[in-house]
Write an enzyme that holds these catalytic residues in place. Structure first.
Site, PDB file in Angstrom:
ATOM      1  N   LYS A 161       0.650   3.140  -3.367  1.00  0.00           N
ATOM      2  CA  LYS A 161      -0.488   3.633  -3.460  1.00  0.00           C
ATOM      3  C   LYS A 161      -0.316   5.495  -3.811  1.00  0.00           C
ATOM      4  CE  LYS A 161      -3.950   0.682  -1.376  1.00  0.00           C
ATOM      5  NZ  LYS A 161      -4.590   0.313  -0.363  1.00  0.00           N
ATOM      6  N   TYR A 164      -1.843  -2.206 -10.800  1.00  0.00           N
ATOM      7  CA  TYR A 164      -1.875  -1.796  -9.207  1.00  0.00           C
ATOM      8  C   TYR A 164      -1.336  -2.891  -9.108  1.00  0.00           C
ATOM      9  CZ  TYR A 164      -3.856  -2.407  -4.682  1.00  0.00           C
ATOM     10  OH  TYR A 164      -4.760  -2.400  -3.852  1.00  0.00           O
ATOM     11  N   TYR A 180      -4.628   2.639   7.314  1.00  0.00           N
ATOM     12  CA  TYR A 180      -5.767   1.966   6.866  1.00  0.00           C
ATOM     13  C   TYR A 180      -7.516   2.235   8.240  1.00  0.00           C
ATOM     14  CZ  TYR A 180      -2.364  -1.102   5.172  1.00  0.00           C
ATOM     15  OH  TYR A 180      -1.770  -1.167   4.353  1.00  0.00           O
ATOM     16  N   VAL A 195       0.446  -3.604   3.771  1.00  0.00           N
ATOM     17  CA  VAL A 195       0.376  -5.002   4.541  1.00  0.00           C
ATOM     18  C   VAL A 195       2.526  -5.954   4.125  1.00  0.00           C
ATOM     19  CG1 VAL A 195      -1.644  -5.423   4.538  1.00  0.00           C
ATOM     20  CG2 VAL A 195      -0.248  -6.156   2.470  1.00  0.00           C
ATOM     21  N   SER A 219       1.119  -1.336   0.221  1.00  0.00           N
ATOM     22  CA  SER A 219      -0.195  -0.006  -0.280  1.00  0.00           C
ATOM     23  C   SER A 219       1.003   0.994  -0.430  1.00  0.00           C
ATOM     24  CB  SER A 219      -0.287   0.110   1.630  1.00  0.00           C
ATOM     25  OG  SER A 219      -1.847  -0.354   0.943  1.00  0.00           O
TER      26      SER A 219
HETATM   27  N1  GLU Z   1      -1.991  -5.343  -2.343  1.00  0.00           N
HETATM   28  C1  GLU Z   1      -2.477  -5.148  -1.408  1.00  0.00           C
HETATM   29  C2  GLU Z   1      -3.961  -5.986  -1.945  1.00  0.00           C
HETATM   30  O1  GLU Z   1      -4.310  -5.069  -2.598  1.00  0.00           O
HETATM   31  C3  GLU Z   1      -2.014  -4.177  -0.745  1.00  0.00           C
HETATM   32  C4  GLU Z   1      -2.902  -3.560   0.152  1.00  0.00           C
HETATM   33  C5  GLU Z   1      -2.255  -3.039   1.077  1.00  0.00           C
HETATM   34  O2  GLU Z   1      -0.541  -3.088   1.587  1.00  0.00           O
HETATM   35  O3  GLU Z   1      -2.735  -2.537   2.197  1.00  0.00           O
HETATM   36  O4  GLU Z   1      -4.427  -6.088  -0.823  1.00  0.00           O
END
Ligand code: GLU
Length: 307
Positions: free
Chosen positions: A66, A191, A243, A261, A63
């Site tokens: 992102k 993504y 989160y 994560v 994430s």
């Molecule tokens: N690649 C993970 C997903 O899409 C990223 C989630 C994360 O790091 O929160 O679930």
């Protein structure tokens, strides 16, 4: 460097908690990581880095990437296009939640820090092919972190692609809501590739320092990200970056941050420093348990709470 001892103390603090977390099990490559690993790096606004523990270990940004997708998408398309597809409101829901997407036909994802929002943002990333779009993300990541070794971990990519049912459901729902242009699978691949960019704590501390330094490289002052973009990204990190723990984290730690994560946490202490923590053992929100304790420790000891 002055931070060396403090980093050692922070690591000792974080180590007491790693046993309470678990590696992410829904992506097989992440499940294999050693839950006892812990690394920490601080990059000052002079570009000097102090680091210890497993700070050279590469791990997938998940994430945290992102942020890269969002900055690049804004640079390529402008604010209006990107924020026509994604909002700026926190949800209080889990990172992969899709409940709110179906509340109203045509409703856009709440923010770019949850999976739905980041996937909508990734759909704006330009390029004729998957390779071109990923190459642009990598070039930008390498420039931000000044590490030419930054690359996509294609094992992690393949693992997530094979089991990304929830993200596939999310993009299909957004497609039916009219938010996604074109085919869904190519956007989803971009993504997944973004999430699979592999970096270490030193790299991420440097990225954090660019954000902390208003978008300029901490070493030579080169502008890498325009100030309005940095301001937008930092504010979204405060409200949505951790989160469904973002509110409590802002209230107790008070540093714009983003967790992933893969076990990384990137924290940009505005005007002070960039910090990156790594520890693959996660809490129930999906955040590194040891990493969180280390960032809390540093915020407390260095007075980094911006509020
Ligand atoms: N690649 C993970 C997903 O899409 C990223 C989630 C994360 O790091 O929160 O679930």
């Amino acid at each position: 460097m002055e931070y060396k001892q403090l980093i050692g103390e922070a690591l000792a603090c974080g180590r007491r908690y790693t046993r309470y977390g678990k590696t992410a099990s829904y992506i097989s490559e992440l499940a294999k990581r050693d839950p006892s690993h812990l690394g920490l790096a601080i990059c000052g606004l002079d570009g000097k880095t102090a680091a210890a523990g497993d700070c050279d270990e590469y791990f997938t940004m998940q994430s945290i990437a992102k942020l890269i997708g969002l900055i690049l998408a804004i640079e390529q398309n402008g604010f209006d296009v990107v924020f026509s597809k994604v909002g700026m409101e926190p949800t209080g829901d889990a990172f992969n939640s899709m409940v709110r997407l179906d509340l109203l036909t045509g409703s856009k994802p709440f923010n770019p820090m949850i999976n739905a929002g980041a996937i909508a943002v990734a759909s704006c990333l330009r390029g004729a092919t998957f390779e071109e779009r990923v190459a642009a993300c990598l070039a930008f990541a390498r420039r931000l972190m000044r590490d030419p070794q930054i690359d996509v971990d294609y094992k992690a990519f393949a693992a997530e692609r094979a089991t990304g049912y929830k993200n596939r459901a999310i993009i299909n729902l957004m497609k039916s809501n009219g938010i996604i242009d074109g085919e869904v699978e190519p956007h989803l691949d971009v993504y997944f590739a973004l999430c699979s960019i592999s970096a270490n704590c030193r790299d991420l501390a440097r990225f954090a320092a660019v954000l902390a330094n208003n978008g300029c490289d901490p070493e030579d002052g080169e502008r890498l990200v325009p100030l309005p973009v940095v301001q937008r990204v930092r504010s979204l990190m405060v409200t949505c970056g951790m989160y469904d723990y973002s509110g409590e984290f802002a209230a107790t730690v008070g540093i714009p941050s983003k967790s992933g994560v893969g076990g990384g946490i990137l924290s940009a202490s505005i005007g002070r420093m960039g910090i990156a923590a790594f520890g693959p053992a996660l809490d129930t929100h999906g955040t590194s348990v040891g990493g969180l304790k280390m960032i809390e420790f540093l915020s407390d000891r260095l007075g980094l709470n911006m509020f």
